[in-house]
Scaffold this active site. Structure first.
Site: not given
Length: 282
Positions: A166, A170
């Site tokens: 994750y 990002k």
């Protein structure tokens, strides 16, 4: 991108009539961004892999009299995005605003995560953003300009332990946006990022179901509350609008000052709230 007729007080953001595509619009941030764009007078296409969910959101927005449409779209598949873009262009015209929002989150330690799971998350959270930027970016260039707003996360700058790919995805979104800003600036296309911190959405609802966890989280945020999709949508609309016409390659962090509070969370005898209050009384 400048449009015919400067934004008036009634259309302060200059979004009236803009054709917008929002991915992951079946709920949470995407649904609220779509709602606020429609309220600002934009013509909005809601894209989501779950057609039933996104159709429900679009139908609710349509009741306000706004121009909206809902489309099934898998952002990991270039053909699916291209088909959606073609349908939007036929119905509304060229897309001049893209909100890259679709995302997934899997819990995993980096030493344990399988390559398949790693790739599945990156396919949605990063490669999907690239594919949408390519397809809709070409429409923007042909139209003379446009704006892209990508939803990243505080996790792009602050590692989220045991979040698998994750944080990496990002962080990739941040650099993707900057590179798009540089490569497409001469064609009148802007690219920016909005990064939420702790936010309550369907994807994170399980965390906030426990009131003790919610209260502990609220206490470490100077604003003393968890953010909402409405908070994020406001930042998105600003960056999308004519009011941000000279802003590109930037990030707005929507975190209630959380990232400025780290030192206040570290025990520092003599420099804590009760110490300061006692000193002022003395």
């Amino acid at each position: 991108m400048k449009h015919a007729g400067a934004a008036s007080n009634r259309d302060w953001l200059g979004l009236k009539g803009r054709v917008c595509a929002v991915t992951g619009a079946g709920g949470g941030i995407g649904a609220e961004v779509a709602r606020q764009l429609a309220e600002a007078g934009a013509r909005v296409a809601l894209l989501d892999r779950d057609l039933d969910n996104v159709k429900g959101v679009a139908d609710a927005i349509a009741k306000t009299g706004a121009d909206v449409m809902s489309l099934a779209c898998d952002v990991t598949q270039a053909d699916s995005i291209l088909q959606a873009a073609t349908q939007i262009e036929a119905a509304f015209g060229s897309v001049t605003l893209l909100v890259n929002n679709a995302g997934v989150l899997f819990a995993d330690a980096l030493l344990d995560i399988s390559l398949d799971k790693w790739n599945r998350l990156l396919a949605v959270n990063l490669s999907g953003y690239l594919l949408c930027s390519q397809v809709f970016g070409r429409q923007m260039v042909a139209a003379g300009g446009g704006s892209m707003v990508h939803i990243a996360s505080i996790s792009a700058s602050v590692p989220q332990p045991y979040g698998g790919a994750y944080s990496v995805s990002k962080a990739g979104v941040m650099m993707l946006s900057r590179q798009l800003a540089v490569e497409l600036g001469a064609q009148g296309v802007r690219s920016n990022v909005v990064s939420p911190a702790m936010i309550r959405t369907p994807m994170s609802e399980g965390i906030y179901a426990n009131p003790d966890v919610r209260e502990r989280r609220e206490q470490i945020v100077p604003a003393r509350r968890i953010s909402t999709p409405e908070d994020i949508a406001g930042a998105v609309l600003f960056l999308a609008s004519e009011r941000a016409d000279y802003i590109s390659g930037q990030e707005i962090l929507v975190d209630g000052a959380l990232t400025q509070a780290w030192l206040g969370l570290i025990p520092r005898p003599g420099f804590e709230k009760q110490d300061a209050e006692a000193s002022s009384v003395a």
